[in-house]
Design a protein around this motif. Structure first.
Motif, PDB file in Angstrom:
ATOM      1  N   ASP A 119       0.822  -1.213   0.000  1.00 31.56           N
ATOM      2  CA  ASP A 119       0.000   0.000   0.000  1.00 31.56           C
ATOM      3  C   ASP A 119       0.854   1.261   0.000  1.00 31.56           C
ATOM      4  N   PHE A 120       2.091   1.156   0.488  1.00 27.81           N
ATOM      5  CA  PHE A 120       2.991   2.303   0.439  1.00 27.81           C
ATOM      6  C   PHE A 120       3.248   2.691  -1.016  1.00 27.81           C
ATOM      7  N   GLU A 121       3.548   1.705  -1.852  1.00 27.86           N
ATOM      8  CA  GLU A 121       3.779   1.966  -3.271  1.00 27.86           C
ATOM      9  C   GLU A 121       2.481   2.351  -3.973  1.00 27.86           C
ATOM     10  N   VAL A 122       1.360   1.792  -3.522  1.00 32.20           N
ATOM     11  CA  VAL A 122       0.062   2.170  -4.084  1.00 32.20           C
ATOM     12  C   VAL A 122      -0.130   3.679  -3.992  1.00 32.20           C
ATOM     13  N   HIS A 123       0.056   4.215  -2.793  1.00 30.03           N
ATOM     14  CA  HIS A 123      -0.183   5.640  -2.596  1.00 30.03           C
ATOM     15  C   HIS A 123       0.903   6.494  -3.254  1.00 30.03           C
ATOM     16  N   ARG A 124       2.136   6.001  -3.305  1.00 29.86           N
ATOM     17  CA  ARG A 124       3.162   6.757  -4.022  1.00 29.86           C
ATOM     18  C   ARG A 124       2.801   6.846  -5.495  1.00 29.86           C
ATOM     19  N   ASN A 125       2.309   5.741  -6.053  1.00 33.51           N
ATOM     20  CA  ASN A 125       1.937   5.749  -7.466  1.00 33.51           C
ATOM     21  C   ASN A 125       0.748   6.674  -7.719  1.00 33.51           C
ATOM     22  N   TRP A 126      -0.162   6.753  -6.767  1.00 39.79           N
ATOM     23  CA  TRP A 126      -1.299   7.672  -6.929  1.00 39.79           C
ATOM     24  C   TRP A 126      -0.840   9.122  -6.886  1.00 39.79           C
ATOM     25  N   LEU A 127       0.194   9.399  -6.095  1.00 38.23           N
ATOM     26  CA  LEU A 127       0.777  10.741  -6.115  1.00 38.23           C
ATOM     27  C   LEU A 127       1.302  11.059  -7.512  1.00 38.23           C
ATOM     28  N   ALA A 128       1.963  10.077  -8.114  1.00 38.07           N
ATOM     29  CA  ALA A 128       2.536  10.273  -9.451  1.00 38.07           C
ATOM     30  C   ALA A 128       1.443  10.442 -10.504  1.00 38.07           C
ATOM     31  N   ILE A 129       0.397   9.618 -10.400  1.00 38.26           N
ATOM     32  CA  ILE A 129      -0.694   9.683 -11.383  1.00 38.26           C
ATOM     33  C   ILE A 129      -1.363  11.049 -11.359  1.00 38.26           C
ATOM     34  N   THR A 130      -1.731  11.503 -10.167  1.00 31.93           N
ATOM     35  CA  THR A 130      -2.494  12.754 -10.071  1.00 31.93           C
ATOM     36  C   THR A 130      -1.631  13.979 -10.350  1.00 31.93           C
ATOM     37  N   ASN A 131      -0.319  13.854 -10.147  1.00 28.26           N
ATOM     38  CA  ASN A 131       0.566  14.995 -10.394  1.00 28.26           C
ATOM     39  C   ASN A 131       1.043  15.060 -11.838  1.00 28.26           C
ATOM     40  N   SER A 132       1.225  13.899 -12.472  1.00 26.29           N
ATOM     41  CA  SER A 132       1.853  13.855 -13.792  1.00 26.29           C
ATOM     42  C   SER A 132       0.863  13.813 -14.947  1.00 26.29           C
ATOM     43  N   LEU A 133      -0.377  13.439 -14.664  1.00 32.64           N
ATOM     44  CA  LEU A 133      -1.343  13.239 -15.740  1.00 32.64           C
ATOM     45  C   LEU A 133      -2.526  14.186 -15.600  1.00 32.64           C
ATOM     46  N   CYS A 138      11.479   9.530   0.529  1.00 29.73           N
ATOM     47  CA  CYS A 138      10.117   9.146   0.149  1.00 29.73           C
ATOM     48  C   CYS A 138       9.358   8.596   1.356  1.00 29.73           C
ATOM     49  N   VAL A 139      10.018   7.725   2.113  1.00 29.18           N
ATOM     50  CA  VAL A 139       9.386   7.145   3.297  1.00 29.18           C
ATOM     51  C   VAL A 139       9.039   8.248   4.297  1.00 29.18           C
ATOM     52  N   ALA A 140       9.984   9.170   4.507  1.00 28.53           N
ATOM     53  CA  ALA A 140       9.743  10.250   5.461  1.00 28.53           C
ATOM     54  C   ALA A 140       8.558  11.097   5.023  1.00 28.53           C
ATOM     55  N   PHE A 141       8.484  11.413   3.727  1.00 27.28           N
ATOM     56  CA  PHE A 141       7.388  12.255   3.250  1.00 27.28           C
ATOM     57  C   PHE A 141       6.047  11.567   3.432  1.00 27.28           C
ATOM     58  N   GLN A 142       5.952  10.315   3.018  1.00 26.61           N
ATOM     59  CA  GLN A 142       4.658   9.644   3.086  1.00 26.61           C
ATOM     60  C   GLN A 142       4.234   9.362   4.523  1.00 26.61           C
ATOM     61  N   ARG A 143       5.188   8.997   5.371  1.00 24.77           N
ATOM     62  CA  ARG A 143       4.849   8.813   6.787  1.00 24.77           C
ATOM     63  C   ARG A 143       4.350  10.132   7.383  1.00 24.77           C
ATOM     64  N   LEU A 144       5.000  11.219   6.992  1.00 23.18           N
ATOM     65  CA  LEU A 144       4.626  12.528   7.525  1.00 23.18           C
ATOM     66  C   LEU A 144       3.222  12.927   7.084  1.00 23.18           C
ATOM     67  N   THR A 145       2.858  12.604   5.832  1.00 19.24           N
ATOM     68  CA  THR A 145       1.518  12.955   5.361  1.00 19.24           C
ATOM     69  C   THR A 145       0.438  12.236   6.151  1.00 19.24           C
ATOM     70  N   VAL A 146       0.714  11.003   6.564  1.00 19.07           N
ATOM     71  CA  VAL A 146      -0.260  10.270   7.380  1.00 19.07           C
ATOM     72  C   VAL A 146      -0.437  10.965   8.719  1.00 19.07           C
ATOM     73  N   MET A 147       0.667  11.357   9.323  1.00 18.82           N
ATOM     74  CA  MET A 147       0.599  12.002  10.631  1.00 18.82           C
ATOM     75  C   MET A 147      -0.121  13.346  10.561  1.00 18.82           C
ATOM     76  N   VAL A 148       0.187  14.131   9.542  1.00 16.17           N
ATOM     77  CA  VAL A 148      -0.452  15.442   9.414  1.00 16.17           C
ATOM     78  C   VAL A 148      -1.945  15.284   9.125  1.00 16.17           C
ATOM     79  N   SER A 149      -2.304  14.358   8.227  1.00 17.20           N
ATOM     80  CA  SER A 149      -3.719  14.171   7.889  1.00 17.20           C
ATOM     81  C   SER A 149      -4.515  13.665   9.080  1.00 17.20           C
ATOM     82  N   GLU A 150      -3.832  12.981  10.016  1.00 12.38           N
ATOM     83  CA  GLU A 150      -4.510  12.457  11.204  1.00 12.38           C
ATOM     84  C   GLU A 150      -4.924  13.561  12.169  1.00 12.38           C
ATOM     85  N   LEU A 151      -4.466  14.772  11.935  1.00 12.88           N
ATOM     86  CA  LEU A 151      -4.916  15.889  12.762  1.00 12.88           C
ATOM     87  C   LEU A 151      -6.417  16.117  12.585  1.00 12.88           C
TER      88      LEU A 151
END
Length: 341
Positions: free
Chosen positions: A28-42, A94-107
């Motif tokens: 699921d980590f790669e799932v969400h990274r790929n979704w970042l790429a899809i929505t940003n690049s396309l 990459c790991v730091a960024f995605q882990r951080l987004t989970v923590m921030v969104s949990e606010l």
């Protein structure tokens, strides 16, 4: 306003979650990274068609826009995160960024639980319940180890429930509609919301003159007005979410992504549900066929090599009957009926 104890509790939670950063993460980590790429690049028109990776975008539009918003920060943090050819990219940044987004969104969950405590009068029980939810082992393992955004989504749901507690039923229903446009798995509790809103918000009863005490009649006009108001609010939410894709003529493609029946009953590696037991029983019957000729004659040979033996794919059984999607839908509804009786 946050008090000293609230800030201390939040910092404790942050500390625990930071300790989990080096832990294992699932696909699921790669799932969400790929979704970042899809929505940003396309462009929007290609979001639900992109399939260079097996981890295609299969969440509703609001979550796709959530990924897009995160991708703007990801491009600044590490441009490789949002590149479509960065399959399996999991460097330290990459790991730091995605882990951080989970923590921030949990606010969002933290804020919603604070609202819940206020709506409950600040009782000790409500504070304990809020603390247990925010530091739930389920969120710690699934979101901060395995990798998902369930805390953020549950925050939206808690807000919806709190609005209902405050008597703001229209806002509660609208917020739940927003939640469905983030993750459609919450459809499982939609019947409960429907019953609550139909009985508690839409149905208006009036006591008429010269009527026995305790007897009320349904005010059809007022009830219809409230039903129309609720329906309009929900319709606006879904129009905002799905309207652009309707204009593009992509609703069938979107539906095929949101309801991927081709993944099979067990999804991947026999997810722990009833159908995993059903598949296991089928395997036992295959083994039993060596000793019971009657079972052997009933074996469907195509089921022996079915890709559902622990992997994603169409489900085909060798001895037991195949299960169509409609059957699982009916079974789910029947299982919920006792809770609504």
């Amino acid at each position: 306003m946050l008090g000293a104890k609230d800030i201390a509790f939040l910092l404790v939670g942050v500390g625990i979650k930071l300790l989990l950063w080096p832990a294992y993460h699932s696909t699921d980590f790669e799932v969400h990274r790929n979704w970042l790429a899809i929505t940003n690049s396309l462009p929007l028109s290609k979001w639900y068609y992109e399939d260079r990776s097996e981890w295609t975008l299969d969440y509703p539009p609001f979550f796709a826009w959530f990924e897009w918003a995160l991708s703007l920060a990801a491009r600044w943090w590490d441009p490789r995160i949002v590149q479509l050819d960065s399959l399996g990219y999991a460097t330290g940044s990459c790991v730091a960024f995605q882990r951080l987004t989970v923590m921030v969104s949990e606010l969002v969950l933290f804020s919603a639980l604070g609202r819940f405590v206020q709506a409950s009068g600040g009782t000790k029980q409500s504070k304990i319940a809020a603390a247990l939810m925010f530091l739930s082992p389920g969120f710690l393992f699934v979101d901060h180890v395995h990798f998902q955004y369930n805390g953020f989504l549950f925050g939206i749901m808690v807000y919806s429930l709190v609005f209902a507690m405050e008597g703001r039923d229209l806002l509660a229903g609208t917020t739940f509609a927003v939640l469905l446009c983030f993750k459609h798995i919450f459809m499982y509790i939609a019947p409960a919301y429907f019953i609550y809103l139909a009985a508690g918000y839409c149905a208006v009863f009036r006591t008429r003159r010269r009527q026995p005490v305790g007897r009320c009649d349904l005010d059809v006009g007022a009830s219809a007005q409230r039903l129309a108001k609720l329906g309009a609010a929900v319709a606006v939410v879904f129009a905002v979410a799905f309207g652009p894709f309707a204009v593009l003529g992509q609703l069938p493609q979107l539906a095929s992504r949101l309801f991927p029946f081709k993944r099979g009953l067990c999804h991947a590696y026999w997810a722990p549900n009833f159908w995993a037991l059903y598949a296991f029983a089928d395997r036992l019957l295959i083994l039993a066929s060596r000793f019971v000729p009657a079972i052997g004659h009933a074996i469907d040979l195509s089921g022996l090599a079915a890709s559902t033996r622990g992997l994603v794919g169409d489900t085909s059984f060798a001895v037991l009957p195949d299960i169509p999607p409609a059957a699982t839908f009916i079974a789910t509804l029947l299982a919920q009926i006792p809770a609504y009786a």
